[in-house]
Design a protein around this motif. Structure first.
Motif, PDB file in Angstrom:
ATOM      1  N   GLY A 119       0.797  -1.223   0.000  1.00 51.85           N
ATOM      2  CA  GLY A 119       0.000   0.000   0.000  1.00 51.85           C
ATOM      3  C   GLY A 119       0.826   1.268   0.000  1.00 51.85           C
ATOM      4  O   GLY A 119       0.280   2.362  -0.051  1.00 51.85           O
ATOM      5  N   ALA A 120       2.160   1.114   0.048  1.00 54.17           N
ATOM      6  CA  ALA A 120       2.996   2.315   0.033  1.00 54.17           C
ATOM      7  C   ALA A 120       2.995   2.919  -1.368  1.00 54.17           C
ATOM      8  O   ALA A 120       3.045   2.205  -2.366  1.00 54.17           O
ATOM      9  N   PHE A 121       2.927   4.228  -1.417  1.00 50.61           N
ATOM     10  CA  PHE A 121       2.838   4.897  -2.694  1.00 50.61           C
ATOM     11  C   PHE A 121       4.103   5.712  -2.959  1.00 50.61           C
ATOM     12  O   PHE A 121       4.458   5.985  -4.084  1.00 50.61           O
ATOM     13  N   GLY A 122       4.751   6.106  -1.877  1.00 53.66           N
ATOM     14  CA  GLY A 122       6.001   6.841  -1.994  1.00 53.66           C
ATOM     15  C   GLY A 122       7.078   6.148  -1.185  1.00 53.66           C
ATOM     16  O   GLY A 122       6.806   5.627  -0.104  1.00 53.66           O
ATOM     17  N   ILE A 123       8.286   6.111  -1.719  1.00 52.74           N
ATOM     18  CA  ILE A 123       9.376   5.480  -0.983  1.00 52.74           C
ATOM     19  C   ILE A 123      10.611   6.379  -1.004  1.00 52.74           C
ATOM     20  O   ILE A 123      11.001   6.907  -2.053  1.00 52.74           O
ATOM     21  N   ILE A 124      11.181   6.574   0.160  1.00 51.98           N
ATOM     22  CA  ILE A 124      12.393   7.374   0.254  1.00 51.98           C
ATOM     23  C   ILE A 124      13.543   6.432   0.623  1.00 51.98           C
ATOM     24  O   ILE A 124      13.535   5.828   1.695  1.00 51.98           O
ATOM     25  N   PHE A 125      14.496   6.295  -0.284  1.00 51.92           N
ATOM     26  CA  PHE A 125      15.675   5.481   0.015  1.00 51.92           C
ATOM     27  C   PHE A 125      16.772   6.399   0.540  1.00 51.92           C
ATOM     28  O   PHE A 125      17.131   7.381  -0.113  1.00 51.92           O
ATOM     29  N   VAL A 126      17.297   6.079   1.700  1.00 49.34           N
ATOM     30  CA  VAL A 126      18.301   6.943   2.315  1.00 49.34           C
ATOM     31  C   VAL A 126      19.620   6.198   2.489  1.00 49.34           C
ATOM     32  O   VAL A 126      19.636   5.033   2.879  1.00 49.34           O
ATOM     33  N   TYR A 127      20.735   6.872   2.153  1.00 52.34           N
ATOM     34  CA  TYR A 127      22.044   6.359   2.542  1.00 52.34           C
ATOM     35  C   TYR A 127      22.828   7.498   3.158  1.00 52.34           C
ATOM     36  O   TYR A 127      22.416   8.659   3.084  1.00 52.34           O
ATOM     37  N   SER A 128      23.940   7.150   3.780  1.00 50.39           N
ATOM     38  CA  SER A 128      24.757   8.179   4.403  1.00 50.39           C
ATOM     39  C   SER A 128      25.965   8.465   3.525  1.00 50.39           C
ATOM     40  O   SER A 128      26.647   7.543   3.066  1.00 50.39           O
ATOM     41  N   LEU A 129      26.241   9.745   3.300  1.00 49.00           N
ATOM     42  CA  LEU A 129      27.377  10.123   2.454  1.00 49.00           C
ATOM     43  C   LEU A 129      28.707   9.723   3.075  1.00 49.00           C
ATOM     44  O   LEU A 129      29.725   9.662   2.401  1.00 49.00           O
ATOM     45  N   ILE A 130      28.689   9.461   4.389  1.00 48.62           N
ATOM     46  CA  ILE A 130      29.953   9.107   5.037  1.00 48.62           C
ATOM     47  C   ILE A 130      30.051   7.610   5.330  1.00 48.62           C
ATOM     48  O   ILE A 130      30.959   7.161   6.005  1.00 48.62           O
ATOM     49  N   ASP A 131      29.094   6.849   4.829  1.00 53.55           N
ATOM     50  CA  ASP A 131      29.121   5.408   5.061  1.00 53.55           C
ATOM     51  C   ASP A 131      28.970   4.693   3.714  1.00 53.55           C
ATOM     52  O   ASP A 131      27.880   4.537   3.186  1.00 53.55           O
ATOM     53  N   ARG A 132      30.100   4.271   3.192  1.00 51.54           N
ATOM     54  CA  ARG A 132      30.138   3.639   1.880  1.00 51.54           C
ATOM     55  C   ARG A 132      29.189   2.432   1.823  1.00 51.54           C
ATOM     56  O   ARG A 132      28.494   2.210   0.832  1.00 51.54           O
ATOM     57  N   ASN A 133      29.210   1.643   2.888  1.00 51.09           N
ATOM     58  CA  ASN A 133      28.373   0.445   2.930  1.00 51.09           C
ATOM     59  C   ASN A 133      26.908   0.752   2.730  1.00 51.09           C
ATOM     60  O   ASN A 133      26.196   0.036   2.032  1.00 51.09           O
TER      61      ASN A 133
END
Lengths: 210, 374
Positions: free
Chosen positions: A81-95
């Motif tokens: 049922g999700a319509f929007g998804i925000i994928f987040v990563y950290s600029l200081i964490d390569r992994n």
């Protein structure tokens, strides 16, 4: 609990590795603050916020998820049922950047619905950058989604995440609305429009495939 | 004398219609009943913890560094941080008294202490051989640990918000979690354990806290919750679902209509044993009851919490329901508690759930097919 009138209610999930700042982005966006005493999210947490996009009000129902890999099969139950998804990563964490594709794939695997997504590289305030802007852009292009670098700490580009997402959601929802008014079949499902004559669900069109 | 919980009448406002009565408290004649429609209270609200000393510990904002607590002696006017600060360097009488009563680690109120372990922690653990435990604990710390687990633990220790006023305890937390991950390799470390361990560390020295964590996880068979894929989560979710259906059919129906599922609000409570919700100072009663009644009490508390909010929940849609049920979570600031936890923790004991029934159901759960074999 309701925040008054709104045109659409949209479920949004925030995904990404542990400690990339998912909760902080949401706290900054919803409560306009950055908490130094921040906390680890267990399972899922929940926030709401009304977003104004031009003349429309979109009520966002935002699901903040735990980042630890072990929670993935639990958080997957919230994808529906999700319509929007925000994928987040950290600029200081390569992994955390390397794992973004894993998160995107987990969405592709578990939901057939078309979703509006956005890629976010957080912690722009830090000097110790490990992921270059071009890399983020390239990844976002590959999956055809907008891309932003942000700082929840300095409240930089945070509003933009939701404005960008909101724009896409609006285009998408308006298409849906038209479709529904042309279509007599109305199913019930996760997705609700707050207009009496305009109850629609389960999107089928594709505007911004992820 | 019993009065009913009225729930909230409007947003964030509690109807305090259940002010505790003070006339003739007779602790031996406590009648406690929880009905499906509400929580009946008895007249005595007092929880009999060991007497507190007549020294009042005042929390000082974190900026004051190492000197975390100041105190006032009863009868004196209460000192505030700002009163004291200008005279900080003077060797005044107040400062001397302060040093006398300022412990290195801000303690819980469950006196008396042995080192940093309070009477409650000892009660939970039962008889133990301190030297044996110490050796066991330090042996564990010496062995090797997976870097991935250490990374996750370090990440979470810093952001275990219940301990934010007790920075001295953070190292203990880290060590206890690392020790446990080595002790129980199947489980390792899962987010949520940090909150459980924090609640225990608040009352105990690190090696005692480790032993308590081990005991608690064994007692509640939380292996199946904390191991990868959490095969046991569904067991609890299904049982809670059933309990809501039987105890609060109206609310259950309301949840169904609005598409609210138990795991949406319960999962985080279970993984942290309410540690991310109930303020750390209020958790004594929680641990008391969990060590005594196990899962039964955890279910009772969930039902109690829902009863407490039932009225307002009934008037909300999905978004509102989830908001209400999650608004106590991760409260960094405990100043304005909207829930009277002492009251709720006590009253939840009256929710009628049979311990035998729960035990039987747990036994009958088959993790492979994720259902109860009845």
């Amino acid at each position: 609990m309701s925040l008054g009138y709104y045109d659409w209610l949209v479920k949004v999930i925030v995904l990404g590795d542990s400690g990339v700042g998912k909760t902080n982005i949401l706290t900054q966006f919803c409560d306009s603050k950055f908490s130094q005493n921040y906390t680890a999210t267990i399972g899922v947490d929940f926030k709401i916020k009304i977003l104004n996009i031009q003349d429309k009000k979109i009520k966002l129902q935002i699901w903040d998820t735990a980042g630890q890999e072990r929670f993935r099969n639990i958080t997957q139950t919230y994808y529906k049922g999700a319509f929007g998804i925000i994928f987040v990563y950290s600029l200081i964490d390569r992994n955390s950047f390397n794992n973004v594709e894993g998160w995107i794939k987990s969405i592709l695997e578990s939901t057939t619905d078309e979703v509006c997504s956005i890629l976010v590289g957080n912690k722009l305030d830090s000097q110790d950058r490990r992921v270059q802007t071009a890399e983020g852009e390239k990844l976002a292009q590959k999956y055809n989604m907008p891309f932003l670098e942000t700082s929840a700490l300095e409240n930089k580009n945070i509003q933009d995440i939701f404005d960008r997402l909101g724009q896409n959601l609006k285009i998408r929802l308006e298409n849906e609305g038209q479709k529904v008014s042309n279509n007599t079949q109305r199913q019930s499902g996760q997705f609700k429009l707050n207009q009496e004559a305009n109850q629609t669900e389960q999107p089928t069109s594709s505007c911004n495939s992820c | 004398m019993s009065q009913q919980f009225q729930g909230r009448s409007s947003h964030g406002q509690l109807d305090r219609k259940f002010e505790p009565a003070v006339e003739n408290p007779k602790p031996t004649q406590q009648i406690r009943d929880i009905h499906v429609t509400g929580v009946n209270r008895d007249s005595s609200k007092t929880i009999h913890y060991p007497k507190q000393p007549k020294i009042q510990i005042i929390k000082v904002p974190q900026r004051c560094g190492s000197n975390q607590t100041v105190c006032s002696v009863q009868g004196f006017s209460t000192l505030t941080y700002d009163d004291i600060r200008p005279k900080e360097k003077e060797e005044s009488v107040i400062n001397k008294i302060m040093r006398l009563f300022t412990r290195e680690v801000d303690p819980c109120k469950c006196l008396p202490y042995q080192n940093n372990t309070c009477i409650k922690a000892k009660e939970w653990l039962g008889n133990y051989d301190a030297d044996k435990l110490k050796t066991k604990y330090s042996n564990l710390l010496e062995s090797k640990c997976e870097p991935k687990i250490i990374k996750q633990i370090n990440l979470d220790v810093e952001r275990t918000h219940p301990l934010k006023n007790y920075p001295q305890k953070l190292q203990d937390l880290q060590q206890v979690l690392i020790a446990y991950s080595k002790y129980n390799k199947i489980v390792g470390y899962m987010q949520g354990m940090n909150f459980v361990a924090a609640g225990l560390i608040y009352h105990a020295d690190n090696y005692v806290a480790f032993e308590l964590l081990r005991k608690l996880i064994d007692l509640l068979q939380m292996n199946d919750l904390y191991s990868p894929m959490s095969p046991g989560l569904s067991k609890h979710i299904q049982l809670i679902d059933y309990l809501i259906l039987t105890k609060m059919p109206d609310l259950y129906q309301h949840f169904c209509i609005n598409g609210v599922k138990v795991d949406m609000f319960c999962a985080s409570w279970l993984f942290s044993l309410f540690g991310m919700m109930i303020p750390i100072q209020k958790q004594v009663k929680l641990f008391d009851c969990i060590f005594r009644y196990g899962w039964t009490y955890i279910y009772q508390l969930i039902i109690g919490f829902l009863l407490y909010h039932q009225e307002i929940l009934m008037s909300e849609d999905m978004t509102g329901i989830i908001c209400i049920l999650s608004q106590q979570n991760y409260r960094i600031d405990d100043n304005d508690l909207e829930v009277d936890w002492d009251e709720l923790l006590e009253a939840s004991l009256n929710v009628k759930i049979s311990k035998t029934f729960i035990q039987e159901m747990h036994m009958k759960f088959d993790t492979k097919i994720q259902t109860f074999k009845l």
